[in-house]
Scaffold this motif. Structure first.
Motif, PDB file in Angstrom:
ATOM      1  N   TYR A  41       0.826  -1.209   0.000  1.00 24.09           N
ATOM      2  CA  TYR A  41       0.000   0.000   0.000  1.00 24.09           C
ATOM      3  C   TYR A  41       0.858   1.256   0.000  1.00 24.09           C
ATOM      4  O   TYR A  41       0.667   2.160  -0.827  1.00 24.09           O
ATOM      5  CB  TYR A  41      -0.942   0.011   1.203  1.00 24.09           C
ATOM      6  CG  TYR A  41      -1.730   1.295   1.303  1.00 24.09           C
ATOM      7  CD1 TYR A  41      -2.866   1.495   0.530  1.00 24.09           C
ATOM      8  CD2 TYR A  41      -1.315   2.323   2.144  1.00 24.09           C
ATOM      9  CE1 TYR A  41      -3.586   2.691   0.599  1.00 24.09           C
ATOM     10  CE2 TYR A  41      -2.027   3.517   2.222  1.00 24.09           C
ATOM     11  CZ  TYR A  41      -3.159   3.693   1.447  1.00 24.09           C
ATOM     12  OH  TYR A  41      -3.849   4.872   1.507  1.00 24.09           O
ATOM     13  N   PHE A  42       1.811   1.351   0.933  1.00 23.33           N
ATOM     14  CA  PHE A  42       2.562   2.587   1.096  1.00 23.33           C
ATOM     15  C   PHE A  42       3.722   2.731   0.116  1.00 23.33           C
ATOM     16  O   PHE A  42       4.119   3.856  -0.204  1.00 23.33           O
ATOM     17  CB  PHE A  42       3.098   2.696   2.531  1.00 23.33           C
ATOM     18  CG  PHE A  42       2.027   2.979   3.542  1.00 23.33           C
ATOM     19  CD1 PHE A  42       1.438   4.224   3.614  1.00 23.33           C
ATOM     20  CD2 PHE A  42       1.607   1.992   4.414  1.00 23.33           C
ATOM     21  CE1 PHE A  42       0.442   4.497   4.548  1.00 23.33           C
ATOM     22  CE2 PHE A  42       0.624   2.246   5.352  1.00 23.33           C
ATOM     23  CZ  PHE A  42       0.027   3.505   5.418  1.00 23.33           C
ATOM     24  N   ALA A  43       4.280   1.623  -0.379  1.00 21.18           N
ATOM     25  CA  ALA A  43       5.435   1.715  -1.274  1.00 21.18           C
ATOM     26  C   ALA A  43       5.066   1.648  -2.746  1.00 21.18           C
ATOM     27  O   ALA A  43       5.791   2.184  -3.588  1.00 21.18           O
ATOM     28  CB  ALA A  43       6.443   0.597  -0.961  1.00 21.18           C
ATOM     29  N   VAL A  44       3.947   0.995  -3.084  1.00 19.00           N
ATOM     30  CA  VAL A  44       3.598   0.783  -4.497  1.00 19.00           C
ATOM     31  C   VAL A  44       2.277   1.464  -4.848  1.00 19.00           C
ATOM     32  O   VAL A  44       2.222   2.358  -5.703  1.00 19.00           O
ATOM     33  CB  VAL A  44       3.536  -0.726  -4.827  1.00 19.00           C
ATOM     34  CG1 VAL A  44       3.169  -0.937  -6.292  1.00 19.00           C
ATOM     35  CG2 VAL A  44       4.860  -1.404  -4.503  1.00 19.00           C
ATOM     36  N   TRP A  45       1.208   1.047  -4.195  1.00 18.61           N
ATOM     37  CA  TRP A  45      -0.124   1.521  -4.581  1.00 18.61           C
ATOM     38  C   TRP A  45      -0.261   3.025  -4.393  1.00 18.61           C
ATOM     39  O   TRP A  45      -0.817   3.712  -5.251  1.00 18.61           O
ATOM     40  CB  TRP A  45      -1.176   0.771  -3.771  1.00 18.61           C
ATOM     41  CG  TRP A  45      -2.575   0.961  -4.284  1.00 18.61           C
ATOM     42  CD1 TRP A  45      -3.170   0.284  -5.313  1.00 18.61           C
ATOM     43  CD2 TRP A  45      -3.545   1.887  -3.791  1.00 18.61           C
ATOM     44  NE1 TRP A  45      -4.461   0.731  -5.488  1.00 18.61           N
ATOM     45  CE2 TRP A  45      -4.712   1.719  -4.564  1.00 18.61           C
ATOM     46  CE3 TRP A  45      -3.545   2.837  -2.774  1.00 18.61           C
ATOM     47  CZ2 TRP A  45      -5.862   2.455  -4.353  1.00 18.61           C
ATOM     48  CZ3 TRP A  45      -4.686   3.584  -2.550  1.00 18.61           C
ATOM     49  CH2 TRP A  45      -5.836   3.392  -3.337  1.00 18.61           C
ATOM     50  N   THR A  46       0.229   3.545  -3.267  1.00 22.94           N
ATOM     51  CA  THR A  46       0.135   4.981  -3.013  1.00 22.94           C
ATOM     52  C   THR A  46       0.882   5.787  -4.076  1.00 22.94           C
ATOM     53  O   THR A  46       0.385   6.814  -4.565  1.00 22.94           O
ATOM     54  CB  THR A  46       0.696   5.308  -1.615  1.00 22.94           C
ATOM     55  OG1 THR A  46      -0.063   4.602  -0.632  1.00 22.94           O
ATOM     56  CG2 THR A  46       0.606   6.796  -1.333  1.00 22.94           C
ATOM     57  N   CYS A  47       2.078   5.318  -4.440  1.00 21.74           N
ATOM     58  CA  CYS A  47       2.863   6.020  -5.462  1.00 21.74           C
ATOM     59  C   CYS A  47       2.148   6.009  -6.811  1.00 21.74           C
ATOM     60  O   CYS A  47       2.139   7.020  -7.533  1.00 21.74           O
ATOM     61  CB  CYS A  47       4.245   5.386  -5.584  1.00 21.74           C
ATOM     62  SG  CYS A  47       5.289   5.625  -4.124  1.00 21.74           S
ATOM     63  N   ASP A  48       1.559   4.869  -7.158  1.00 22.42           N
ATOM     64  CA  ASP A  48       0.833   4.796  -8.422  1.00 22.42           C
ATOM     65  C   ASP A  48      -0.393   5.708  -8.408  1.00 22.42           C
ATOM     66  O   ASP A  48      -0.717   6.348  -9.422  1.00 22.42           O
ATOM     67  CB  ASP A  48       0.401   3.353  -8.696  1.00 22.42           C
ATOM     68  CG  ASP A  48       1.559   2.482  -9.141  1.00 22.42           C
ATOM     69  OD1 ASP A  48       2.630   3.038  -9.477  1.00 22.42           O
ATOM     70  OD2 ASP A  48       1.417   1.240  -9.143  1.00 22.42           O
ATOM     71  N   ARG A  49      -1.072   5.799  -7.286  1.00 23.55           N
ATOM     72  CA  ARG A  49      -2.242   6.673  -7.193  1.00 23.55           C
ATOM     73  C   ARG A  49      -1.842   8.133  -7.369  1.00 23.55           C
ATOM     74  O   ARG A  49      -2.537   8.902  -8.038  1.00 23.55           O
ATOM     75  CB  ARG A  49      -2.925   6.477  -5.838  1.00 23.55           C
ATOM     76  CG  ARG A  49      -3.563   5.109  -5.650  1.00 23.55           C
ATOM     77  CD  ARG A  49      -4.862   4.975  -6.397  1.00 23.55           C
ATOM     78  NE  ARG A  49      -5.905   5.839  -5.849  1.00 23.55           N
ATOM     79  CZ  ARG A  49      -7.124   5.957  -6.357  1.00 23.55           C
ATOM     80  NH1 ARG A  49      -7.431   5.289  -7.464  1.00 23.55           N
ATOM     81  NH2 ARG A  49      -8.015   6.746  -5.799  1.00 23.55           N
ATOM     82  N   VAL A  50      -0.726   8.518  -6.764  1.00 21.33           N
ATOM     83  CA  VAL A  50      -0.261   9.896  -6.893  1.00 21.33           C
ATOM     84  C   VAL A  50       0.131  10.188  -8.339  1.00 21.33           C
ATOM     85  O   VAL A  50      -0.191  11.263  -8.885  1.00 21.33           O
ATOM     86  CB  VAL A  50       0.926  10.151  -5.937  1.00 21.33           C
ATOM     87  CG1 VAL A  50       1.555  11.513  -6.218  1.00 21.33           C
ATOM     88  CG2 VAL A  50       0.454  10.073  -4.491  1.00 21.33           C
ATOM     89  N   ASP A  51       0.793   9.256  -8.996  1.00 21.07           N
ATOM     90  CA  ASP A  51       1.177   9.446 -10.396  1.00 21.07           C
ATOM     91  C   ASP A  51      -0.035   9.596 -11.305  1.00 21.07           C
ATOM     92  O   ASP A  51       0.019  10.292 -12.328  1.00 21.07           O
ATOM     93  CB  ASP A  51       2.037   8.268 -10.875  1.00 21.07           C
ATOM     94  CG  ASP A  51       3.413   8.273 -10.230  1.00 21.07           C
ATOM     95  OD1 ASP A  51       3.817   9.329  -9.709  1.00 21.07           O
ATOM     96  OD2 ASP A  51       4.080   7.213 -10.237  1.00 21.07           O
ATOM     97  N   GLN A  52      -1.142   8.951 -10.934  1.00 21.15           N
ATOM     98  CA  GLN A  52      -2.353   9.025 -11.739  1.00 21.15           C
ATOM     99  C   GLN A  52      -3.228  10.230 -11.380  1.00 21.15           C
ATOM    100  O   GLN A  52      -4.304  10.400 -11.945  1.00 21.15           O
ATOM    101  CB  GLN A  52      -3.168   7.737 -11.556  1.00 21.15           C
ATOM    102  CG  GLN A  52      -2.457   6.495 -12.078  1.00 21.15           C
ATOM    103  CD  GLN A  52      -3.133   5.213 -11.627  1.00 21.15           C
ATOM    104  OE1 GLN A  52      -4.208   5.246 -11.018  1.00 21.15           O
ATOM    105  NE2 GLN A  52      -2.519   4.083 -11.919  1.00 21.15           N
TER     106      GLN A  52
END
Length: 317
Positions: A210-221
């Motif tokens: 959640y904090f290392a992958v999914w959150t970063c992808d959400r911010v990029d989108q």
């Protein structure tokens, strides 16, 4: 030796921080030493007269089943190059630790590292082993997230984390049941270890993904995540440093507390068992198993015949 062990403890914070980009010497030495000691302990428990002979075959079994077999199988199942055998640190360090555990004069290494339960060298080794077991799923999540950017992250990254935490149990099952011929007892023991590892790994994987992958992808989108921790490593999915310290530090402390014999259950394992306890299917299976065991253990008894009532005889008049 004790003075050296206490000095090495000062390198612990740096070793935790270095797990983001490399496999620290402290961790690889601790893990290799722990694996070699664990292999020897298991073999001697089954056969007190066991000796590795030349050591090559036994060392290979220990390297795969107790050392780095989980990482090897994870890389193979996720379609990546199996690089552990040719890693500049893994096999050379393991080989050195193996021979130290078996062939040190007066058996000093094994006595101080394994048999002296609360000695500084033993505690240092347990700490390094705890860091290794917790960091391996995190590293595999990061690796797969970088290799499969985009939609595949939702499957590939967490799956790699779970495999990294569980594949080692597969090799130990093979060792105990097939090579050591422990049968049902060895299988049951390994499955219990695997169940605990499943819940621990699932908890760490969920947090890290959640904090290392999914959150970063959400911010990029362009989306706003639910909960955000400051993270300067979104470009490589390296994860927040504070979360890395929290996961590795907690797992190290938990391992150390249990090393002192307190037998504290892991929170994620406890939570998983509680969830399964309230699951209808699990409850149904548990009830049926209980009925079956009772039926097998307590055969039905035939009811005792009722005693015949004696009636007073009436004389003919």
């Amino acid at each position: 030796m004790e003075e050296l062990a206490w000095k090495l403890l000062g390198w612990l914070p740096e070793a935790v921080l270095n797990t983001r980009t490399r496999y620290p010497w402290f961790v690889v030495v601790s893990h290799s030493l722990y694996s070699a000691c664990k292999f020897r302990s298991e073999r001697r428990a089954a056969d007190p007269a066991y000796a590795p002979g030349g050591g090559v075959a036994s060392m290979a079994v220990a390297f795969v089943c107790y050392g780095f077999g989980g990482t090897i199988l994870t890389d193979a199942l996720t379609g990546h190059v199996v690089a552990v055998p040719i890693h500049p640190r893994c096999f050379p360090v393991f080989m050195a630790c193996w021979y130290l555990v078996w062939y040190t004069p007066f058996d000093l290494v094994y006595r101080f590292a394994w048999e002296q339960k609360r000695g500084p060298l033993r505690l240092l080794m347990v700490l390094g082993e705890a860091i290794d077991s917790a960091m391996t799923p995190l590293g595999r999540i990061t690796k797969l997230a970088n290799a499969h950017r985009g939609g595949f992250n939702l499957v590939a990254a967490p799956m790699a984390g779970m495999l990294a935490g569980l594949c080692g149990a597969f090799w130990r099952y093979m060792d105990r049941v097939i090579l050591m011929s422990q049968g049902e007892a060895g299988a049951k023991r390994t499955m219990e270890e695997a169940e605990s590892a499943t819940w621990r790994t699932a908890g760490y994987t969920a947090l890290w993904f959640y904090f290392a992958v999914w959150t970063c992808d959400r911010v990029d989108q362009g989306h706003e995540p639910w909960v955000v921790i400051e993270n300067d490593h979104c470009g490589t999915y390296g994860g927040p440093e504070i979360l890395r310290y929290a996961i590795l530090g907690f797992h190290a402390v938990w391992s150390l507390v249990n090393e002192f014999g307190y037998n504290v259950p892991h929170p994620f394992v406890y939570l998983g068992q509680v969830c399964c306890r309230f699951a209808p299917t699990a409850n149904g299976l548990r009830v049926e198993a209980a009925k079956s065991s009772v039926a097998k253990g307590k055969p039905k008894l035939k009811p005792k015949p009722k005693p015949k009532r004696k009636h007073d005889s009436v004389a003919d008049t």
